[in-house]
Design a protein around this motif. Sequence first.
Motif, PDB file in Angstrom:
ATOM      1  N   GLY A 162      -6.836 -49.746 -88.517  1.00  0.00           N
ATOM      2  CA  GLY A 162      -8.040 -49.933 -87.709  1.00  0.00           C
ATOM      3  C   GLY A 162      -8.106 -51.315 -87.104  1.00  0.00           C
ATOM      4  O   GLY A 162      -9.193 -51.855 -86.912  1.00  0.00           O
ATOM      5  N   SER A 163      -6.983 -51.882 -86.763  1.00  0.00           N
ATOM      6  CA  SER A 163      -6.829 -53.273 -86.361  1.00  0.00           C
ATOM      7  C   SER A 163      -7.848 -53.772 -85.335  1.00  0.00           C
ATOM      8  O   SER A 163      -7.943 -53.261 -84.224  1.00  0.00           O
ATOM      9  CB  SER A 163      -5.417 -53.480 -85.794  1.00  0.00           C
ATOM     10  OG  SER A 163      -5.265 -54.767 -85.253  1.00  0.00           O
ATOM     11  N   ALA A 164      -8.608 -54.822 -85.719  1.00  0.00           N
ATOM     12  CA  ALA A 164      -9.513 -55.483 -84.779  1.00  0.00           C
ATOM     13  C   ALA A 164      -8.733 -56.291 -83.750  1.00  0.00           C
ATOM     14  O   ALA A 164      -9.160 -56.435 -82.604  1.00  0.00           O
ATOM     15  CB  ALA A 164     -10.469 -56.400 -85.541  1.00  0.00           C
ATOM     16  N   VAL A 173      -5.304 -52.592 -76.462  1.00  0.00           N
ATOM     17  CA  VAL A 173      -4.142 -51.712 -76.575  1.00  0.00           C
ATOM     18  C   VAL A 173      -4.582 -50.350 -77.098  1.00  0.00           C
ATOM     19  O   VAL A 173      -5.246 -50.260 -78.127  1.00  0.00           O
ATOM     20  CB  VAL A 173      -3.079 -52.326 -77.509  1.00  0.00           C
ATOM     21  CG1 VAL A 173      -1.963 -51.335 -77.783  1.00  0.00           C
ATOM     22  CG2 VAL A 173      -2.527 -53.606 -76.902  1.00  0.00           C
ATOM     23  N   ARG A 174      -4.206 -49.303 -76.381  1.00  0.00           N
ATOM     24  CA  ARG A 174      -4.514 -47.946 -76.827  1.00  0.00           C
ATOM     25  C   ARG A 174      -3.465 -47.461 -77.820  1.00  0.00           C
ATOM     26  O   ARG A 174      -2.353 -47.982 -77.879  1.00  0.00           O
ATOM     27  CB  ARG A 174      -4.556 -46.988 -75.641  1.00  0.00           C
ATOM     28  CG  ARG A 174      -5.638 -47.293 -74.620  1.00  0.00           C
ATOM     29  CD  ARG A 174      -5.675 -46.216 -73.555  1.00  0.00           C
ATOM     30  NE  ARG A 174      -4.365 -46.064 -72.908  1.00  0.00           N
ATOM     31  CZ  ARG A 174      -4.064 -45.098 -72.041  1.00  0.00           C
ATOM     32  NH1 ARG A 174      -4.976 -44.182 -71.735  1.00  0.00           N
ATOM     33  NH2 ARG A 174      -2.864 -45.043 -71.489  1.00  0.00           N
ATOM     34  N   THR A 175      -3.829 -46.468 -78.616  1.00  0.00           N
ATOM     35  CA  THR A 175      -2.886 -45.852 -79.536  1.00  0.00           C
ATOM     36  C   THR A 175      -2.697 -44.383 -79.171  1.00  0.00           C
ATOM     37  O   THR A 175      -3.611 -43.727 -78.665  1.00  0.00           O
ATOM     38  CB  THR A 175      -3.371 -45.946 -80.997  1.00  0.00           C
ATOM     39  OG1 THR A 175      -4.622 -45.268 -81.128  1.00  0.00           O
ATOM     40  CG2 THR A 175      -3.515 -47.396 -81.427  1.00  0.00           C
ATOM     41  N   LEU A 176      -1.509 -43.902 -79.415  1.00  0.00           N
ATOM     42  CA  LEU A 176      -1.178 -42.494 -79.246  1.00  0.00           C
ATOM     43  C   LEU A 176      -0.943 -41.894 -80.628  1.00  0.00           C
ATOM     44  O   LEU A 176      -0.414 -42.571 -81.514  1.00  0.00           O
ATOM     45  CB  LEU A 176       0.087 -42.343 -78.396  1.00  0.00           C
ATOM     46  CG  LEU A 176       0.082 -43.033 -77.030  1.00  0.00           C
ATOM     47  CD1 LEU A 176       1.460 -42.916 -76.385  1.00  0.00           C
ATOM     48  CD2 LEU A 176      -0.985 -42.442 -76.129  1.00  0.00           C
ATOM     49  N   ALA A 184       0.884 -47.789 -81.344  1.00  0.00           N
ATOM     50  CA  ALA A 184       0.293 -48.623 -80.305  1.00  0.00           C
ATOM     51  C   ALA A 184       1.173 -48.590 -79.059  1.00  0.00           C
ATOM     52  O   ALA A 184       2.405 -48.673 -79.153  1.00  0.00           O
ATOM     53  CB  ALA A 184       0.143 -50.053 -80.800  1.00  0.00           C
ATOM     54  N   GLU A 185       0.533 -48.473 -77.894  1.00  0.00           N
ATOM     55  CA  GLU A 185       1.290 -48.440 -76.648  1.00  0.00           C
ATOM     56  C   GLU A 185       2.017 -49.758 -76.404  1.00  0.00           C
ATOM     57  O   GLU A 185       3.054 -49.786 -75.739  1.00  0.00           O
ATOM     58  CB  GLU A 185       0.354 -48.150 -75.477  1.00  0.00           C
ATOM     59  CG  GLU A 185      -0.140 -46.713 -75.425  1.00  0.00           C
ATOM     60  CD  GLU A 185      -0.933 -46.426 -74.172  1.00  0.00           C
ATOM     61  OE1 GLU A 185      -1.575 -47.362 -73.630  1.00  0.00           O
ATOM     62  OE2 GLU A 185      -0.909 -45.274 -73.709  1.00  0.00           O
ATOM     63  N   ALA A 186       1.470 -50.856 -76.879  1.00  0.00           N
ATOM     64  CA  ALA A 186       2.103 -52.165 -76.743  1.00  0.00           C
ATOM     65  C   ALA A 186       1.908 -52.939 -78.035  1.00  0.00           C
ATOM     66  O   ALA A 186       0.908 -52.751 -78.736  1.00  0.00           O
ATOM     67  CB  ALA A 186       1.510 -52.933 -75.557  1.00  0.00           C
ATOM     68  N   TYR A 187       2.860 -53.796 -78.353  1.00  0.00           N
ATOM     69  CA  TYR A 187       2.766 -54.624 -79.548  1.00  0.00           C
ATOM     70  C   TYR A 187       2.332 -56.045 -79.229  1.00  0.00           C
ATOM     71  O   TYR A 187       2.059 -56.823 -80.152  1.00  0.00           O
ATOM     72  CB  TYR A 187       4.120 -54.691 -80.269  1.00  0.00           C
ATOM     73  CG  TYR A 187       4.579 -53.404 -80.906  1.00  0.00           C
ATOM     74  CD1 TYR A 187       3.823 -52.225 -80.841  1.00  0.00           C
ATOM     75  CD2 TYR A 187       5.793 -53.342 -81.585  1.00  0.00           C
ATOM     76  CE1 TYR A 187       4.263 -51.060 -81.422  1.00  0.00           C
ATOM     77  CE2 TYR A 187       6.240 -52.178 -82.178  1.00  0.00           C
ATOM     78  CZ  TYR A 187       5.482 -51.031 -82.094  1.00  0.00           C
ATOM     79  OH  TYR A 187       5.915 -49.873 -82.675  1.00  0.00           O
ATOM     80  N   THR A 188       2.325 -56.408 -77.955  1.00  0.00           N
ATOM     81  CA  THR A 188       2.013 -57.786 -77.584  1.00  0.00           C
ATOM     82  C   THR A 188       1.000 -57.821 -76.452  1.00  0.00           C
ATOM     83  O   THR A 188       0.863 -56.876 -75.676  1.00  0.00           O
ATOM     84  CB  THR A 188       3.275 -58.550 -77.131  1.00  0.00           C
ATOM     85  OG1 THR A 188       3.795 -57.941 -75.939  1.00  0.00           O
ATOM     86  CG2 THR A 188       4.345 -58.534 -78.207  1.00  0.00           C
ATOM     87  N   GLY A 229       3.263 -54.351 -88.639  1.00  0.00           N
ATOM     88  CA  GLY A 229       2.880 -53.415 -89.698  1.00  0.00           C
ATOM     89  C   GLY A 229       2.058 -52.246 -89.208  1.00  0.00           C
ATOM     90  O   GLY A 229       2.266 -51.726 -88.102  1.00  0.00           O
ATOM     91  N   ASP A 230       1.103 -51.823 -90.030  1.00  0.00           N
ATOM     92  CA  ASP A 230       0.288 -50.652 -89.708  1.00  0.00           C
ATOM     93  C   ASP A 230      -0.600 -50.865 -88.493  1.00  0.00           C
ATOM     94  O   ASP A 230      -1.104 -49.896 -87.930  1.00  0.00           O
ATOM     95  CB  ASP A 230      -0.586 -50.279 -90.909  1.00  0.00           C
ATOM     96  CG  ASP A 230       0.215 -49.662 -92.048  1.00  0.00           C
ATOM     97  OD1 ASP A 230       1.395 -49.353 -91.831  1.00  0.00           O
ATOM     98  OD2 ASP A 230      -0.339 -49.508 -93.146  1.00  0.00           O
ATOM     99  N   ALA A 231      -0.821 -52.095 -88.085  1.00  0.00           N
ATOM    100  CA  ALA A 231      -1.566 -52.339 -86.851  1.00  0.00           C
ATOM    101  C   ALA A 231      -0.773 -51.854 -85.646  1.00  0.00           C
ATOM    102  O   ALA A 231      -1.354 -51.523 -84.608  1.00  0.00           O
ATOM    103  CB  ALA A 231      -1.877 -53.827 -86.702  1.00  0.00           C
ATOM    104  N   ALA A 232       0.546 -51.776 -85.786  1.00  0.00           N
ATOM    105  CA  ALA A 232       1.406 -51.347 -84.678  1.00  0.00           C
ATOM    106  C   ALA A 232       1.698 -49.858 -84.716  1.00  0.00           C
ATOM    107  O   ALA A 232       1.805 -49.217 -83.670  1.00  0.00           O
ATOM    108  CB  ALA A 232       2.723 -52.122 -84.708  1.00  0.00           C
ATOM    109  N   ARG A 233       1.833 -49.299 -85.931  1.00  0.00           N
ATOM    110  CA  ARG A 233       2.134 -47.866 -86.020  1.00  0.00           C
ATOM    111  C   ARG A 233       1.833 -47.343 -87.424  1.00  0.00           C
ATOM    112  O   ARG A 233       1.753 -48.107 -88.391  1.00  0.00           O
ATOM    113  CB  ARG A 233       3.589 -47.569 -85.630  1.00  0.00           C
ATOM    114  CG  ARG A 233       4.598 -47.440 -86.739  1.00  0.00           C
ATOM    115  CD  ARG A 233       4.979 -48.719 -87.392  1.00  0.00           C
ATOM    116  NE  ARG A 233       5.776 -49.529 -86.498  1.00  0.00           N
ATOM    117  CZ  ARG A 233       5.966 -50.811 -86.692  1.00  0.00           C
ATOM    118  NH1 ARG A 233       5.400 -51.433 -87.724  1.00  0.00           N
ATOM    119  NH2 ARG A 233       6.720 -51.520 -85.886  1.00  0.00           N
TER     120      ARG A 233
END
Length: 461
Positions: A202-204, A211-214, A346-350, A358-362
């Motif tokens: 649930g990264s703030a 960044v959107r997530t799929l 996440a569509e983008a990491y940066t 970590g889990d903020a990315a996927r």
Amino acid sequence: MLRSWRCLWSASARLPATRRLCTAIPEQEYDVIVSGGGMVGLAMAAALCTDPVLRDYRVTLLEAGPAPPPAAALPAEFSNRVCALSPATRRLLERLGAWERLERYSTTQHMQVWESRSDAMIRFENLERPEDLAYIVENEVITRALSAALAAAGGEVAYDAAVEEIALPPAGAAPGEDAVRLRLADGRRLSCSLLVGADGVGSAVRRAMGVRTLGWSYGQRGVVATLCLADADLANNVAWQRFLPTGPLALLPLSDTRSSLVWSTSDAEARRLLALSDDDFVDALNRSLWDEHEAAPAVQWAADAARGLLGALGLRAPSGPLQLPPSVAGVVPGSRAAFPLALQHAEAYTARRAVLVGDAARRVHPLAGQGANLGFGDVTALAAALAAAASCGADLGARRHLAEYETVRQRASAALLTLTDGLQRLYGTEALPAVLLRSVGLQVCDAVPQVRRFLMDRARA
């Protein structure tokens, strides 16, 4: 310079609560702020503090939770949340000074994966490399070791530091204004050149990046528990995984008398399993591990034909006959729990002066046991990218070096997400074509040395 800033932070952290809430508190400036004090966040902070190029930068780790109590002995009983760490992750923890601080872990030297609707199976063994397949470690043990390693490196952690507001700099911001600014729940204000989001699914930080997530929910839960084995005289060093129609069931060795369970199944079945008495739960588990299911004639014919063809080509599976898993005698009281399973990426990491790890990315399905290793791989890659930037005098938040990190980790994530999602769908059905495909495919993987080696190398990475 770094030590003086640490002293300044420590002094402000010791102010009375009324003063910490005062908006007149000066803004604390850092080079890197890591948001999130879980395993990956701790490893990230430790990597920055121990790297010879980066260790003089001003770094702090923000953790929303309270400071842990003074170190006490681990509980005698194992926790129900564990990780299967790869040899590559072990090497990272060794570099950080955390591996030797692990208070307990077990080694996995073999792994057997088998199908419940046919006799197809594959067995992994380290026949070519003198190293273990994986290391089974409790999450709490990893966190304790990383915390100690970070403290030994002089690293700084701010507890009770919930981030309430994040402002990333706009494009074209003037010098002096080109920084990330954070406001904590207690009123403290911080700024940094680079913000690392290690704050979970649930990264703030990810939301602040826009960044959107799929992804999607699998409509499943992972049932976890600590199991008591029936035969304490046998060496417990094999990881077992059986693919059932409702999802994979895995036993991971903790000691000669204990194993950790990860049982992926439907939401409804997970609720039923959690509602059972301990004895009934153990009976259901043993049936799922041991019961034989008659294969459809077409599946058996295809499996026999594939075995004959592979033999004619000189490709004979080295695994031998199916070995039976250990019998479960009991479950540690209170150790059963469940968590929802989903895919999220996440569509983008940066973004400008921000990066995800970590889990903020996927978020991945646990059937491959690689979620934690992906996060630790992020730490290795990001630390290398930042060290390369620092060694040539570049800004740590510059997009060029962050983009290199993103490219490498997006590729690693895409490969594992595709694999785990494909396996989940392939094994989540009893449709005859799918059963045929996975049964023959498992035999091919077992018999072709190049495929086995590729799979083992991926697991070690």
